[in-house]
Structures are given as C-alpha cells and as structure tokens.
Design a protein around this motif. Structure first.
Motif, short mmCIF file in Angstrom:
data_model
loop_
_atom_site.label_atom_id
_atom_site.label_comp_id
_atom_site.label_asym_id
_atom_site.label_seq_id
_atom_site.Cartn_x
_atom_site.Cartn_y
_atom_site.Cartn_z
N VAL A 183 0.85 -1.20 0.00
CA VAL A 183 0.00 0.00 0.00
C VAL A 183 0.88 1.24 0.00
O VAL A 183 1.75 1.39 0.87
CB VAL A 183 -0.94 0.00 1.22
N VAL A 184 0.67 2.12 -0.97
CA VAL A 184 1.44 3.36 -1.00
C VAL A 184 1.12 4.19 0.24
O VAL A 184 0.03 4.10 0.80
CB VAL A 184 1.16 4.16 -2.29
N GLY A 185 2.11 4.97 0.67
CA GLY A 185 1.94 5.75 1.89
C GLY A 185 2.19 4.96 3.15
O GLY A 185 1.94 5.44 4.25
N THR A 186 2.72 3.74 3.00
CA THR A 186 2.97 2.86 4.14
C THR A 186 4.46 2.62 4.30
O THR A 186 5.21 2.52 3.32
CB THR A 186 2.25 1.51 3.95
N ASN A 187 4.89 2.54 5.54
CA ASN A 187 6.29 2.26 5.85
C ASN A 187 6.45 0.75 6.12
O ASN A 187 5.89 0.23 7.07
CB ASN A 187 6.74 3.06 7.07
N TYR A 188 7.24 0.08 5.29
CA TYR A 188 7.45 -1.37 5.43
C TYR A 188 8.87 -1.60 5.91
O TYR A 188 9.85 -1.41 5.17
CB TYR A 188 7.23 -2.08 4.10
N ALA A 189 8.97 -2.01 7.16
CA ALA A 189 10.29 -2.24 7.75
C ALA A 189 10.92 -3.51 7.17
O ALA A 189 10.25 -4.55 7.04
CB ALA A 189 10.16 -2.36 9.27
#
Length: 297
Positions: A183-189
């Motif tokens: 999902v755009v706008g999401t931070n994926y660690a």
C-alpha cells in the motif's frame, strides 16, 4: 617414413642444380623431433638427404567457442562462484594436454600479460572442453578473457580470446515476493531483502519501477547501502505519490560506475492505494437501529 608427399608417393626429379619441391599434407603427428628425408626411388640407402636439425609439427587452436565473446555478441555472462561453466575450443591436430588461463582486463597475449591460471597440463578427453570447477568469488569484470595453450608447445600453439566476455557477482532479490500487495503511503520495515554470491560488490543502490522498465524511482541511491544489508532487509517508506501498478519491481544494483549490469530484480508485486476507515471507530461506537449514521474513510 610415416607420410608421403601428396598426391603421390614419389616425385620426378629435377635437372642438375634445379630446385625441387613437393607439397606435403602434414600428418597429425605432433612432436618436436621431426626431420625430412629426400631419397632417390629404388636407391633408399645410397642417395638421400636428411635435414640436419629437428623441427616441430604442432597443432592449432582455431577458436574458443565457449564462453561467447562480444563479437558479434552479445557477450556471454558468467557469474562469480559458478561451478558448471564449460570452456570449449576448436583445434586442428590432436592437442592432448592444455593450459588454460584467465585475465580480467584486455592486453594479454600468448607470451605475456596479467594471466591467472585455471588449470595446467589438463588431459583433453574426446571433446575439447573443460569444466571450470569454481569461478573465483572475487572476480567482477566486463572484460574477461581466456587463453588456451598446448602444454607441450605453448609458444607455438596458443589462442587468446579476441573479444571479452563478462564475469559478474550475482544478486538475487527475494522480497517483495511475487504478487505481494503493498500500500502506497505505508512504511514497510525490512521489506527489501536479497542474497548475493561474490565479493566484488561492496555497496548497492536501490530503485523501483512501476512497469516502464526504467527503474527511475529512487529508494536509496546514496551508494552507502552495504551489500550485506540484504540479509536483514532494507526499509521502504513508500510515498503517496508513487503510481499504482500491478507490474512493479525492485532493482538492487552495484553502486560502482561502470558496473550497472551487476544487479538483481525482485519478483513482480502490486502497488495499490489504501483506505482507512475513520467511522465507525470500533467497539467505542454505538449506533441506533433505524437511524442514519455516516460511514467515513
């Protein structure tokens, strides 16, 4: 006495003091103790001439056929750490033992240059080929060359590849996974993960593409991401401005100028928009039956 002149076993003699000659179909009798004898027919022991010094009959390496070089191209790409790559060559004559060397830059010749030995005195089998047991992990070059020489007569029977092939480290990007939904706008660690073979790459840059194949989207192009960072993963905070796509990929590429072809691509994944429901908010919200309430997002 092992071979006669061609096309006949004898030639008509010449007049006194007139140079004689004969064409010779040179046999596959490679060696260094070769002499030629000319004798009068039917008088083999009384009238003859034998050259006073030995000469050589040698074979010829006519082509290195594997790997394919850059002419006419495309140049074949082998990877550091490969264990199944087969070097092949063509010959005229039975060359039974060869030496094979490699170089990582142009300029090498049969008699000199910066060569590193692969195998010495290799006994050639039915096919003119040799399986390189393991390409050294340290090699990273766009200008690799091979040299094949007859072990017995290396000065006379030798061939250097006229054009280069490539030896590169290998980068394999494993995540994002195939068809993964991001999902755009999401931070994926620790999202972007990769493995690698070879010690020639120290740092990488990371890009993304949404289907055009240009990989102009920048995730980290500082050139300071260590190649080993792929084990734990690199975080991607996906901007809201990224185009939505079901044909997206990540590219992890060697940071050194001139080695842009040392890279790995992720499986294809999806970039999608996100929806956040703001009302109702959950268990803290109570709505009455037969009334109107707003669902918000």
């Amino acid at each position: 006495d092992i071979a006669a002149v061609a096309p006949d076993a004898s030639k008509a003699n010449t007049a006194h003091n007139v140079q004689g000659s004969a064409n010779w179909n040179i046999p596959n009798a490679i060696g260094s103790n070769v002499k030629v004898r000319v004798r009068v027919t039917n008088a083999p022991t009384t009238v003859e001439a034998i050259n006073s010094t030995f000469f050589k009959i040698v074979g010829k390496i006519t082509a290195i056929t594997s790997p394919a070089d850059a002419n006419p191209g495309p140049a074949e790409v082998w990877n550091a750490g490969d264990t199944t790559r087969v070097i092949r060559w063509d010959t005229v004559g039975s060359i039974t033992k060869v030496d094979i060397d490699y170089a990582t830059a142009a300029g090498g010749t049969c008699s000199g240059g910066s060569w590193t030995n692969i195998v010495t005195n290799y006994t050639v089998g039915a096919a003119n080929e040799y399986t390189w047991p393991s390409i050294p992990l340290s090699i990273k070059t766009e200008n690799a060359y091979l040299r094949v020489r007859d072990n017995r007569y290396p000065a006379e029977t030798c061939l250097v590849m006229p054009d280069p092939f490539r030896i590169r480290p290998k980068i394999t990007v494993s995540t994002p996974t195939n068809d993964q939904q991001l999902v755009v706008g999401t931070n994926y660690a620790n999202l972007i993960q990769w493995s690698y073979v070879g010690t020639g790459t120290a740092f990488v840059k990371i890009y993304y593409d949404t289907g055009a194949g240009t990989y102009t989207g920048v995730i980290d192009d500082t050139g300071t991401v260590a190649i080993g960072a792929g084990a734990a993963g690199v975080t991607w905070n996906i901007p809201n401005t990224v185009a939505l796509s079901n044909n997206s990929k990540i590219k992890v590429v060697d940071s050194v100028l001139g080695f842009e072809n040392v890279f790995g691509l992720s499986p294809t994944f999806n970039l999608k928009g996100g929806v956040t429901l703001t009302a109702p908010t959950g268990s803290t919200t109570t709505w009455l039956a037969q009334t109107s309430s707003n669902i918000a997002w």
